[in-house]
Design an enzyme around this catalytic site. Structure first.
Site, PDB file in Angstrom:
ATOM      1  N   ASP A 148       0.660  -0.721   0.394  1.00 42.56           N
ATOM      2  CA  ASP A 148      -0.369  -0.202  -0.014  1.00 42.56           C
ATOM      3  C   ASP A 148       0.852   1.407   0.044  1.00 42.56           C
ATOM      4  O   ASP A 148       2.564   1.636   0.106  1.00 42.56           O
ATOM      5  CB  ASP A 148      -1.131  -0.479   1.293  1.00 42.56           C
ATOM      6  CG  ASP A 148      -2.520   0.090   1.190  1.00 42.56           C
ATOM      7  OD1 ASP A 148      -2.635   1.692   0.403  1.00 42.56           O
ATOM      8  OD2 ASP A 148      -3.110   0.171   1.611  1.00 42.56           O
ATOM      9  N   ASP A 206     -10.151   3.261  -3.456  1.00 43.32           N
ATOM     10  CA  ASP A 206     -10.261   1.837  -3.030  1.00 43.32           C
ATOM     11  C   ASP A 206     -12.014   1.911  -3.596  1.00 43.32           C
ATOM     12  O   ASP A 206     -13.263   2.947  -4.259  1.00 43.32           O
ATOM     13  CB  ASP A 206     -11.202   1.906  -1.704  1.00 43.32           C
ATOM     14  CG  ASP A 206      -9.587   1.648  -0.826  1.00 43.32           C
ATOM     15  OD1 ASP A 206      -8.428   1.848  -1.069  1.00 43.32           O
ATOM     16  OD2 ASP A 206      -9.646   1.361   0.562  1.00 43.32           O
TER      17      ASP A 206
END
Length: 408
Positions: A148, A206
């Site tokens: 990430d 997302d």
């Protein structure tokens, strides 16, 4: 500022000439399950073992769903040797034992970290410990790393540098570890992620469990928002490296704190979930589900196990579909497949049922005579010059095209 960005882009372009040799992983888009949207910090050894069992029993493992990815919140900290260790309250047996259990089921285990000192959830990340952590992951038997970009610098050059450092570290382990670059698309990773060692790279914020969100620019992507962002990225996809429009919300029905934003998004219709899955297959996207596979809705299971759709996603050519029509509420994709075939996807983006007719030559640039079969209805169009039909709102049709006169 502009000169700095140009210089950074040139530097990254230069590095693409020296892409390191990687193990033969992700020759087709990875398929599996991820813990994030539904379970977040509730991820545990017990849960992962149950998911592994369920993937086998449900038939999903046989269909190709092989990676079980433990997302954020698994880390307990670093020991005196600077080695990561898991939260022992939730992973009392350690990661090596868990990987052994998953491998014994014929599956593969994935894990999560971040290119900063802290992850998105605020636990220990991998920045400045890339080789330590890559070695640890390999020792545990990890097969997939989702990396990430929370708490990291905004610029493209820093992102490339940090991701390449981990990519190099994974490469040095000599273990075949799929490298998932989760940068969210802000720094255009499709331009540089392969050079950083990546096998897939996020193209958007997302995914949320809704058809369309009006909060797109704040990271609240619905299915349609995400679909719109994939146009023009097809030239960057192929065996060993794929654009990643994020997790499949298919089958969540409003469950999960992250995908629903604590109940703000209430889920999608079965039609919309089927559309998401079908288009992800057209786009050669990773197929990473995050519903509770221990208790799947029968209709959702039928979507996720559709062999023909999965075959489109996993086609050996690794092509991502290109948008050929984008007008009047219609989005039409064309995907070249192995065996001299094409897949055509027609999406009705409007909020009402509508009829369609698209000429193969003028609209889709497919010449000659073709036999077309629509997957969902099994409707046949013999020696057709056009694909025609009617679709409900947010529904799609998938046509498989073979040269007229050839055996299927």
């Amino acid at each position: 500022m502009i000169l700095k960005k140009i210089a950074g882009t040139f530097c990254i372009s230069f590095f693409t000439l020296f892409v390191q040799s990687q193990p033969s992983v992700a020759l087709t888009p990875p398929m599996g399950w991820n813990s994030w949207n539904l379970f977040e910090e509730e991820v545990s050894d017990k849960l992962i073992r149950q998911i592994a069992d369920a993937l086998v029993v449900s038939g999903m493992a046989n269909a190709g769903y092989q990676y079980i990815v433990i997302d954020d919140f698994w880390v307990g900290g670093r020991n005196a040797n600077n080695e990561l260790f898991p939260d022992l309250a939730r992973f009392p047996n350690g990661m090596k034992a868990l990987a052994d259990y998953v491998h014994a089921k014929g599956l593969k285990l994935g894990i999560y970290s971040d290119a900063a000192s802290l992850t998105c959830g605020g636990v220990t990340g991998s920045y400045n410990f890339e080789e330590h952590d890559a070695t640890t992951f390999a020792k545990w038997g990890i097969d997939y790393l989702k990396y990430d970009y929370c708490n990291a610098p905004d610029d493209m050059v820093s992102a490339f540098t940090r991701y390449k450092k981990m990519g190099d570290a994974l490469h040095k382990t000599n273990r075949a570890i799929v490298y998932s670059i989760c940068e969210w698309g802000q720094r255009e990773p499709w331009l540089w992620a392969r050079a950083a060692g990546g096998n897939l790279w996020r193209t958007t914020w997302d995914m949320r469990d809704t058809w369309q969100s009006d909060k797109y620019d704040n990271g609240h992507n619905g299915i349609l928002n995400t679909i719109e962002k994939q146009k023009g990225l097809e030239k960057y996809a192929g065996p060993g490296g794929f654009n990643d429009p994020d997790l499949l919300v298919t089958g969540l029905f409003g469950k999960g704190k992250s995908s629903s934003l604590n109940g703000r998004f209430n889920g999608c219709s079965l039609t919309e979930y089927r559309t998401q899955f079908a288009i992800w297959c057209m786009l050669a996207s990773p197929l990473m589900v995050n519903l509770d596979v221990r208790n799947m809705d029968t209709a959702v299971k039928a979507i996720l196990l559709n062999k023909e759709l999965i075959a489109i996603d996993q086609d050996a050519l690794g092509n991502q579909a290109a948008a050929m029509v984008d007008a009047n509420g219609w989005l039409v994709y064309k995907k070249e497949l192995s065996g001299d075939r094409f897949a055509i996807c027609i999406l009705n983006r409007s909020n009402a049922t509508a009829a369609y007719s698209f000429n193969l030559e003028t609209a889709l640039k497919i010449y000659g005579q073709w036999t077309a079969r629509e997957i969902f209805s099994n409707r046949q169009l013999r020696a057709s010059k056009a694909v025609t039909g009617e679709l409900a709102a947010h529904d799609c049709a998938i046509f498989m095209l073979s040269k007229a006169g050839t055996k299927k």
